[in-house]
Design an enzyme around this catalytic site. Structure first.
Site, PDB file in Angstrom:
ATOM      1  N   CYS A  86      -2.504   5.550  -0.353  1.00 50.40           N
ATOM      2  CA  CYS A  86      -2.154   4.507  -1.323  1.00 50.40           C
ATOM      3  C   CYS A  86      -3.165   4.586  -2.456  1.00 50.40           C
ATOM      4  O   CYS A  86      -4.210   5.213  -2.314  1.00 50.40           O
ATOM      5  CB  CYS A  86      -2.192   3.128  -0.672  1.00 50.40           C
ATOM      6  SG  CYS A  86      -1.491   1.832  -1.736  1.00 50.40           S
ATOM      7  N   LYS A 104       6.742  -3.597   5.261  1.00 48.31           N
ATOM      8  CA  LYS A 104       5.488  -4.220   4.844  1.00 48.31           C
ATOM      9  C   LYS A 104       5.786  -5.348   3.876  1.00 48.31           C
ATOM     10  O   LYS A 104       6.433  -5.156   2.847  1.00 48.31           O
ATOM     11  CB  LYS A 104       4.573  -3.191   4.185  1.00 48.31           C
ATOM     12  CG  LYS A 104       3.295  -3.795   3.616  1.00 48.31           C
ATOM     13  CD  LYS A 104       2.336  -2.743   3.106  1.00 48.31           C
ATOM     14  CE  LYS A 104       1.150  -3.390   2.413  1.00 48.31           C
ATOM     15  NZ  LYS A 104       0.199  -2.400   1.910  1.00 48.31           N
ATOM     16  N   GLU A 136      14.838  -0.965   5.561  1.00 49.46           N
ATOM     17  CA  GLU A 136      13.645  -0.197   5.172  1.00 49.46           C
ATOM     18  C   GLU A 136      13.285   0.813   6.266  1.00 49.46           C
ATOM     19  O   GLU A 136      12.961   1.968   5.987  1.00 49.46           O
ATOM     20  CB  GLU A 136      12.448  -1.138   4.941  1.00 49.46           C
ATOM     21  CG  GLU A 136      12.545  -2.004   3.695  1.00 49.46           C
ATOM     22  CD  GLU A 136      12.120  -1.254   2.425  1.00 49.46           C
ATOM     23  OE1 GLU A 136      11.695  -0.076   2.520  1.00 49.46           O
ATOM     24  OE2 GLU A 136      12.217  -1.844   1.339  1.00 49.46           O
ATOM     25  N   LYS A 167       4.243  -4.905   9.299  1.00 45.89           N
ATOM     26  CA  LYS A 167       2.965  -5.424   8.812  1.00 45.89           C
ATOM     27  C   LYS A 167       3.200  -6.624   7.913  1.00 45.89           C
ATOM     28  O   LYS A 167       4.046  -6.531   7.021  1.00 45.89           O
ATOM     29  CB  LYS A 167       2.261  -4.325   8.032  1.00 45.89           C
ATOM     30  CG  LYS A 167       0.970  -4.739   7.372  1.00 45.89           C
ATOM     31  CD  LYS A 167       0.449  -3.653   6.500  1.00 45.89           C
ATOM     32  CE  LYS A 167      -0.789  -4.168   5.782  1.00 45.89           C
ATOM     33  NZ  LYS A 167      -1.267  -3.272   4.782  1.00 45.89           N
ATOM     34  N   TYR A 215      -8.633  -4.689  13.620  1.00 42.67           N
ATOM     35  CA  TYR A 215     -10.076  -4.728  13.375  1.00 42.67           C
ATOM     36  C   TYR A 215     -10.846  -5.113  14.639  1.00 42.67           C
ATOM     37  O   TYR A 215     -12.069  -5.117  14.639  1.00 42.67           O
ATOM     38  CB  TYR A 215     -10.384  -5.710  12.238  1.00 42.67           C
ATOM     39  CG  TYR A 215      -9.676  -5.318  10.956  1.00 42.67           C
ATOM     40  CD1 TYR A 215     -10.192  -4.327  10.130  1.00 42.67           C
ATOM     41  CD2 TYR A 215      -8.458  -5.902  10.594  1.00 42.67           C
ATOM     42  CE1 TYR A 215      -9.536  -3.931   8.977  1.00 42.67           C
ATOM     43  CE2 TYR A 215      -7.784  -5.521   9.444  1.00 42.67           C
ATOM     44  CZ  TYR A 215      -8.328  -4.531   8.641  1.00 42.67           C
ATOM     45  OH  TYR A 215      -7.662  -4.141   7.503  1.00 42.67           O
TER      46      TYR A 215
HETATM   47  C1  PBG Z   1      -2.955  -1.119   0.463  1.00 43.60           C
HETATM   48  C2  PBG Z   1      -3.094  -1.826   1.743  1.00 43.60           C
HETATM   49  C3  PBG Z   1      -3.272  -3.197   1.965  1.00 43.60           C
HETATM   50  C4  PBG Z   1      -3.483  -3.345   3.332  1.00 43.60           C
HETATM   51  C5  PBG Z   1      -3.382  -2.092   3.913  1.00 43.60           C
HETATM   52  N1  PBG Z   1      -3.133  -1.157   2.923  1.00 43.60           N
HETATM   53  C6  PBG Z   1      -3.372  -4.337   1.040  1.00 43.60           C
HETATM   54  C7  PBG Z   1      -2.279  -4.642   0.129  1.00 43.60           C
HETATM   55  O1  PBG Z   1      -1.149  -4.167   0.265  1.00 43.60           O
HETATM   56  O2  PBG Z   1      -2.568  -5.386  -0.784  1.00 43.60           O
HETATM   57  C8  PBG Z   1      -3.768  -4.646   4.009  1.00 43.60           C
HETATM   58  C9  PBG Z   1      -4.465  -4.559   5.314  1.00 43.60           C
HETATM   59  C10 PBG Z   1      -5.081  -5.824   5.780  1.00 43.60           C
HETATM   60  O3  PBG Z   1      -4.921  -6.915   5.210  1.00 43.60           O
HETATM   61  O4  PBG Z   1      -5.798  -5.744   6.788  1.00 43.60           O
HETATM   62  N2  PBG Z   1      -1.716  -1.049  -0.087  1.00 43.60           N
END
Ligand code: PBG
Length: 339
Positions: free
Chosen positions: A128, A209, A248, A263, A329
């Site tokens: 990303c 997501k 999706e 997610k 985490y």
């Molecule tokens: C990046 C990404 C994000 C997370 C994982 N990859 C943040 C977002 O989309 O703004 C979030 C992970 C978390 O909150 O632990 N695109």
């Protein structure tokens, strides 16, 4: 009605018989967590000997590569399945150049980590751009011809994503995980990998997501908060139809995804269950995101809850909903507790 011995009738049926004896309780457990199916996210930053605490995520730090290597060895020894790496580069720019360089922070980190881990330990990389761009969005921007607002240019971002993916692959990543929610990203990455000899490298897709408020603490961790606007033009609306999440996922499967993801995890346990039921043949992961971590941590640090029990109950709920792979985490702590 008499109390005869037919099924379901008390007193013949006493469900507490399954609970009186500790051995019976153990024997009849059903949700059994296993650290080798946890993926622990880690944040890597430039420097030497750096362990920069992430204030919104007590217990989690941004690590320089030398510290990252130490942390990864601990996770590997604990039997954790692997890590998911996020990079915080020295320099950000409008396209996220660091992410597309073989000398960028992630490429260096992957090489260093792969040197020390055991054969089965997985190094997954986040694919990303929000951590690498100065505007904090997940790709390159252009003014939309439809809304006249600045927005992520889907197809231009795909091209850069393939470049980034190949950087990770060449560095030695074991799996790549695109989190940007661009249309067509799985197909683009798959073609790019296959054309460059990486046809065996699996893709874990952030298939469903959501544009979630639960990512708040992560944006401090990855220094990736968007400088303007939000991510609602690419991530799914929390109040959208659950069937859209299934679309999706179906799309990602069609494009060749290997592992799918929902997610965040806890506010979307229903989506996890639905994905499990509708796509039983595809390994399903769930991302127990930063906000879910921080809420529980905050309560635990205040002495309001028993952290270990709450966390294991939480991870169990995600597994029971249908996710066999959990990105969390708590990977390290939970592995310790489960020992
Ligand atoms: C990046 C990404 C994000 C997370 C994982 N990859 C943040 C977002 O989309 O703004 C979030 C992970 C978390 O909150 O632990 N695109």
């Amino acid at each position: 009605m008499s109390h005869e011995n037919h099924t379901g009738s008390f007193p013949a049926t006493r469900l507490r018989r399954l609970r009186y004896h500790a051995g019976v309780r153990r024997l009849t457990r059903d949700t059994i967590l296993s650290p080798d199916r946890f993926i622990h996210p880690l944040f890597v930053r430039p420097g030497q000997g750096v362990r920069q605490p992430i204030s919104a995520m007590p217990g989690q730090d941004q690590l320089s590569i030398d510290e990252l290597v130490k942390e990864v060895k601990i996770l590997d020894d604990l039997g954790v399945g692997g890590i998911m790496l996020f990079g915080v580069p020295e320099v950000k720019d409008s396209v996220g150049s660091d992410a597309m360089s073989d000398d960028g922070i992630i490429a260096q980190a992957v090489r260093a980590v792969k040197d020390v881990v055991s054969r089965e330990f997985l190094v997954v990389t986040d694919v990303c751009f929000c951590e690498y761009t100065d505007h904090g969005h997940c790709g390159v921007l252009k003014e939309s011809p439809c809304t006249h607002e600045w927005d992520v240019d889907n197809d231009a971002t795909l091209a850069n994503t393939v470049t980034q993916t190949l950087v990770h692959a060449r560095a030695g990543a074991d799996m790549v995980a695109p989190s940007g929610m661009m249309d067509g990203v799985i197909g683009a990455m798959r073609r790019g990998l296959d054309q460059n000899g990486f046809e065996q490298l699996p893709i874990m897709g952030y298939s469903a997501k959501y544009a979630s408020a639960f990512y708040g603490p992560f944006r401090e961790a990855a220094e990736s908060a968007p400088k303007f606007g939000d991510r609602r033009s690419y991530q799914m609306a929390p109040d959208s139809a659950p069937a859209q999440a299934m679309r999706e996922i179906a799309q990602d499967i069609e494009e060749g995804v290997d592992i799918i993801m929902v997610k965040p995890a806890l506010p979307y346990l229903d989506i996890i269950r639905m994905a499990k039921d509708q796509f039983p043949g595809v390994p399903l992961s769930a991302y127990n995101v930063s906000g879910e971590y921080s809420m529980t941590k905050a309560a635990a640090l205040n002495g309001w809850i028993d952290e270990q029990r709450v966390v294991l109950e939480t991870l169990g709920s995600i597994q029971r909903a249908g996710a066999t792979i959990i990105i969390t985490y708590w990977g390290k702590e939970a592995a310790l507790w489960l020992k």
